[in-house]
Write an enzyme that holds these catalytic residues in place. Structure first.
Site, PDB file in Angstrom:
ATOM      1  N   ARG A   1     -29.002  75.513 -32.283  1.00  0.00           N
ATOM      2  CA  ARG A   1     -28.574  75.484 -33.731  1.00  0.00           C
ATOM      3  C   ARG A   1     -28.984  73.994 -34.403  1.00  0.00           C
ATOM      4  O   ARG A   1     -28.816  73.027 -33.726  1.00  0.00           O
ATOM      5  CB  ARG A   1     -27.352  75.793 -34.055  1.00  0.00           C
ATOM      6  CG  ARG A   1     -26.554  77.079 -33.648  1.00  0.00           C
ATOM      7  CD  ARG A   1     -25.304  77.325 -33.960  1.00  0.00           C
ATOM      8  NE  ARG A   1     -24.905  77.874 -32.600  1.00  0.00           N
ATOM      9  CZ  ARG A   1     -23.380  78.051 -32.395  1.00  0.00           C
ATOM     10  NH1 ARG A   1     -22.480  77.545 -33.127  1.00  0.00           N
ATOM     11  NH2 ARG A   1     -23.050  78.602 -31.359  1.00  0.00           N
TER      12      ARG A   1
ATOM     13  N   GLU B   1      -9.599  77.614 -22.680  1.00  0.00           N
ATOM     14  CA  GLU B   1      -9.363  78.231 -23.802  1.00  0.00           C
ATOM     15  C   GLU B   1      -8.497  79.559 -23.418  1.00  0.00           C
ATOM     16  O   GLU B   1      -7.395  79.810 -24.222  1.00  0.00           O
ATOM     17  CB  GLU B   1     -10.469  78.654 -24.785  1.00  0.00           C
ATOM     18  CG  GLU B   1     -11.049  77.663 -25.366  1.00  0.00           C
ATOM     19  CD  GLU B   1     -12.762  77.902 -25.647  1.00  0.00           C
ATOM     20  OE1 GLU B   1     -13.458  77.599 -24.826  1.00  0.00           O
ATOM     21  OE2 GLU B   1     -12.850  78.010 -27.032  1.00  0.00           O
TER      22      GLU B   1
ATOM     23  N   ASN C   1     -11.617  88.597 -24.395  1.00  0.00           N
ATOM     24  CA  ASN C   1     -12.573  87.700 -25.466  1.00  0.00           C
ATOM     25  C   ASN C   1     -13.724  88.496 -25.662  1.00  0.00           C
ATOM     26  O   ASN C   1     -14.855  88.740 -24.754  1.00  0.00           O
ATOM     27  CB  ASN C   1     -13.100  86.454 -25.030  1.00  0.00           C
ATOM     28  CG  ASN C   1     -13.934  85.591 -25.911  1.00  0.00           C
ATOM     29  OD1 ASN C   1     -14.546  85.898 -26.911  1.00  0.00           O
ATOM     30  ND2 ASN C   1     -14.339  84.245 -25.469  1.00  0.00           N
TER      31      ASN C   1
END
Ligand code: ADP
Length: 397
Positions: free
Chosen positions: A241, A384, A7
């Site tokens: 965010r 993941e 990743n």
């Protein structure tokens, strides 16, 4: 069969080497500060001890070269030779509308991913660099791309088209894509396994609450709506965010403060969310501590966050036309005992009743609703990397 999962971020990369016979992790690690002074590889081999390797690494290829050395190191490595790496699985953030599942990477796939750079200018370039580097370092070993967006490609048009002039979708590919797809897919599959039910028969709301956060409405194993959108900025309030805001605020602030596009993007992505509201931190542990000490803005940040997730859960129950399980995952979802309690407040009307005692759990697969709760509330830690390794195995075997 050993699968190496990679990743790559812009200046860091994570890796895990799996033995797919029993899905055990043989080695894992992290490289930080790639291309910056102070590059560092932290490697954990089969004995569990941590090795720190500090040498300059000017790019991802050099960094991955050191990863391969660490994996095969005589002392702290996990395998004897690179021949024991049978396939490589890569996390790739954005595949646009091009792929609805994982694929073996060919020249044509690479070209398609290059085309998606304009949709994910920060994420796709390092992901692609990681693939190119492994193609050079281990020629002949298959590389598989596993995309964050792919799982959400099953959404109906009514979930993904924005109410803008339609040509922005047709011409500029502006639509909801959704992210965290590998996590939502893994967690929903595990949920079905834990409940011993067929996933085709389940309506699941998965809540991935980490630094980035998104919800997905999953009907019969297929994503039919998700809260992140054209970019990972939409939807929930996150660590830094802003999530959903009135879009007119953007032009208002830019005009008033005379801000550039980059400055405004930076405010919405890096300075907002619970950090922006609280002024304390983007980490929920710090905010919870501050709230306990009476910091009012920290309390407000948590209130806003919990209300926001709860609204999405109720909305997705209507998108799905019912719900069998609400599942919490990622850093806060797995560990945030107080947050789960606050989020699930007021959900009793739809048959989801949290058990405060069972909820006192961190990072463990478990049902946290009461025995008679019609809707199961669950904690399922995401993985993941394992999902990427499984897809890779499936495609190359
Ligand atoms: P990323 O999106 O970077 O993968 P993670 O899934 O690791 O993020 O989630 C990180 C977030 O999880 C942190 O902001 C932190 O606030 C939260 N978190 C982790 N552990 C706990 C905990 N014990 N209690 C509350 N929040 C936690």
């Amino acid at each position: 069969m050993n699968v190496l999962v990679i990743n790559c971020g812009s200046s860091s990369l994570k890796y895990q080497l799996f033995n797919m016979k029993d899905e055990s992790v043989l080695a894992k690690g992290l490289v930080e500060r790639i291309g910056i002074e102070g590059s560092k590889l932290t490697h954990e081999g089969p004995t569990g001890g941590k090795e720190k390797i500090e040498v300059p690494m000017k790019d991802h290829k050099e960094a991955l070269g050191h990863v391969l050395e660490a994996i095969t190191h005589a002392e702290y490595g996990a395998i004897q030779s690179l021949d024991e790496i049978n396939a490589i699985g890569h996390r790739v953030v954005h595949a646009g509308e091009k792929f609805s599942g994982s694929v073996v990477i060919t020249d044509a796939v690479m070209a398609a991913l290059e085309e998606c750079i304009e949709l994910a200018p920060l994420h796709n370039p390092p992901n692609i660099m990681g693939v190119s580097a492994m193609q050079e370092l281990l020629p002949g070993v298959p590389n598989v791309g596993v995309f964050d967006t792919a799982f959400h490609q099953t959404m109906p048009q009514s979930s993904y088209v924005y109410a803008l002039p339609y040509e922005y979708y047709e011409r500029d590919h502006v639509r909801r894509y959704g992210f965290h797809g590998t996590s939502h897919r893994y967690v929903s599959q595990r949920t079905a396994e834990i409940l011993d039910k067929n996933i085709e028969d389940l309506k699941i709301i998965t809540c991935h609450l980490g630094n980035g956060a998104s919800l997905a409405a999953i009907d019969g194993g297929k994503s039919i709506d998700t809260s992140m959108g054209f970019t990972p900025l939409e939807g929930l309030v996150m660590g830094t965010r802003c999530g959903d805001i009135d879009p007119q605020i953007v032009t208002y602030i830019m005009g008033k403060e005379d801000l550039t596009l980059d400055e405004m993007n930076n405010i919405m992505n890096k300075k907002s969310g619970v950090l922006g509201i609280s002024g304390v931190s983007s980490d929920f542990r710090d905010i919870e501590d501050a709230a306990k000490e009476g910091n009012e803005r920290a309390v407000l940040a948590l209130d806003i966050y919990h209300l926001n997730v709860r609204k999405y859960i109720a909305a997705y129950a209507s998108v799905l036309g019912g719900v069998d399980a609400i599942v919490f995952t990622a850093g806060l979802g797995e560990n945030g005992i107080d947050s789960r309690k606050e989020i699930c407040k007021n959900l009793e009307f739809m048959g989801a009743v949290l058990d405060p005692e069972k909820n006192k759990v961190r990072g463990k697969e478990t049902v946290v609703s009461t025995d008679d709760s019609r809707v199961k509330i669950m904690v399922v830690p995401t993985n993941e990397e394992l999902m990427i390794a499984r897809d890779t195995l499936e495609l190359v075997k």
